[in-house]
Design an enzyme around this catalytic site. Structure first.
Site, mmCIF file in Angstrom:
data_model
loop_
_atom_site.group_PDB
_atom_site.id
_atom_site.type_symbol
_atom_site.label_atom_id
_atom_site.label_comp_id
_atom_site.label_asym_id
_atom_site.label_seq_id
_atom_site.Cartn_x
_atom_site.Cartn_y
_atom_site.Cartn_z
ATOM 1 N N CYS A 203 0.826 -1.214 0.000
ATOM 2 C CA CYS A 203 0.000 0.000 0.000
ATOM 3 C C CYS A 203 0.857 1.258 0.000
ATOM 4 O O CYS A 203 1.814 1.374 0.767
ATOM 5 C CB CYS A 203 -0.908 -0.023 1.219
ATOM 6 S SG CYS A 203 -1.829 1.483 1.490
ATOM 7 N N CYS B 162 4.279 10.035 -4.936
ATOM 8 C CA CYS B 162 4.486 11.440 -5.300
ATOM 9 C C CYS B 162 4.822 12.324 -4.103
ATOM 10 O O CYS B 162 5.108 13.510 -4.285
ATOM 11 C CB CYS B 162 3.250 11.986 -6.017
ATOM 12 S SG CYS B 162 1.754 12.061 -4.988
#
Length: 332
Positions: free
Chosen positions: A189, A205
């Site tokens: 995850c 990101c």
């Protein structure tokens, strides 16, 4: 009965909490707080709800003085990392008890020696104090360029760059407090939660995320080691824009009969099954038939309403997302 250990306890074994009305026995609360503080999950929330426990209750329930000191240290750390006016002393042996965080006033160029530490560094670039020269950027890898890094020495930069490059995918920094965070790079995850400041961010990101971050056409995926490539993102967005009418029509065509017919069938079987050994055995055959018939007829009346609400709300939301967010992302 304690809802955590499921054991019967006398009333005096359930301490009163100032934050909420939930009750658990003293032993369970003590064990829960011991684990939470040891794992630096501070502030500690109630074991039954997200409400944070008051510090007075934590001090009252924690028996060990060392754990109470840790709790206070973690609380102070959480408070200071959220303050934009604080700076972390870059010396590796400067502990929090020696004022590792420095609360300062607005100034231009300031060497900050600490009592018991003696390290002088620049308030802005966190490098050794340079009163006669402007701040220069430190040539470290972006993933490891943090306020908590040690004072950069010229002979260590090459080794630091190689190490940073090797660990760039395993060690990153929180976008809010710049704390080091390590993740096993196994494609698990990508939704990360910083235990220092509580920031929820994307591992790919390094941006603070919302609930729809991984649904946006940005290329960040919930599972995976890397975001999608630019070509794959463009092809996926084009496929969504061109195929949305057909997919929505197909989904609506399947959902309408499933909801309309499925709800009455489900309710009829539910009422027919009843509660094992209780209500079903007390009803006669005629009463049971009447109960099943009435539930099915009621479901036949309600299911079209549920179907209309589902289609009337779901279809516009999907089309708005596809021809709004996706199209804007594709144009950009």
């Amino acid at each position: 009965e304690c809802p955590l250990c499921l054991l019967p306890q006398p009333p005096e074994a359930f301490p009163t909490l100032a934050s909420c009305t939930h009750r658990s026995c003293w032993a369970c609360l003590e064990q829960y707080l011991r684990l939470a503080v040891s794992e630096s999950r501070v502030p500690v929330s109630c074991p039954h709800c997200p409400t944070a426990l008051q510090p007075t209750d934590v001090h009252r329930l924690l028996p060990e003085p060392a754990l109470r000191d840790k709790y206070e240290e973690f609380l102070l750390r959480r408070l200071l990392v959220a303050d934009p006016g604080t700076r972390w002393c870059p010396a590796p042996d400067c502990s929090l008890s020696q004022a590792r965080f420095l609360i300062t006033w607005s100034c231009i160029g300031l060497g900050m020696p600490r009592e018991g530490c003696g390290t002088e560094f620049c308030y802005h670039c966190r490098q050794p104090w340079h009163p006669d020269s402007p701040c220069a950027p430190v040539p470290l890898a972006p993933s490891l360029a943090t306020p908590t890094a040690q004072l950069a020495q010229p002979e260590e930069l090459a080794h630091g760059e190689a190490l940073a490059q090797a660990e760039a995918e395993d060690i990153k920094v929180c976008p809010r407090c710049s704390a080091f965070i390590m993740k096993i790079n196994d494609g698990s995850c990508n939704r990360m939660n910083c235990t220092v400041c509580g920031c929820l961010f994307c591992w790919l990101c390094l941006r603070e995320i919302s609930d729809v971050h991984f649904l946006s056409p940005s290329g960040c995926t919930f599972w995976g080691k890397r975001p999608w490539s630019r070509t794959r993102r463009i092809l996926w967005q084009l496929g969504m824009v061109l195929g949305a009418p057909m997919v929505v029509s197909l989904a609506a065509g399947v959902a309408v009969p499933v909801i309309t017919i499925g709800i009455p069938i489900y309710m009829g079987r539910k009422v027919l099954a009843g509660s094992p050994g209780s209500r079903r055995s007390s009803l006669s055959g005629c009463q049971q038939c009447l109960s099943v018939t009435s539930s099915v007829l009621l479901s036949l009346f309600v299911s079209p309403i549920i179907t209309a609400l589902t289609i009337g709300v779901g279809v516009p939301l999907v089309l708005t997302y596809v021809y709004g967010t996706v199209v804007l992302s594709l144009c950009r």
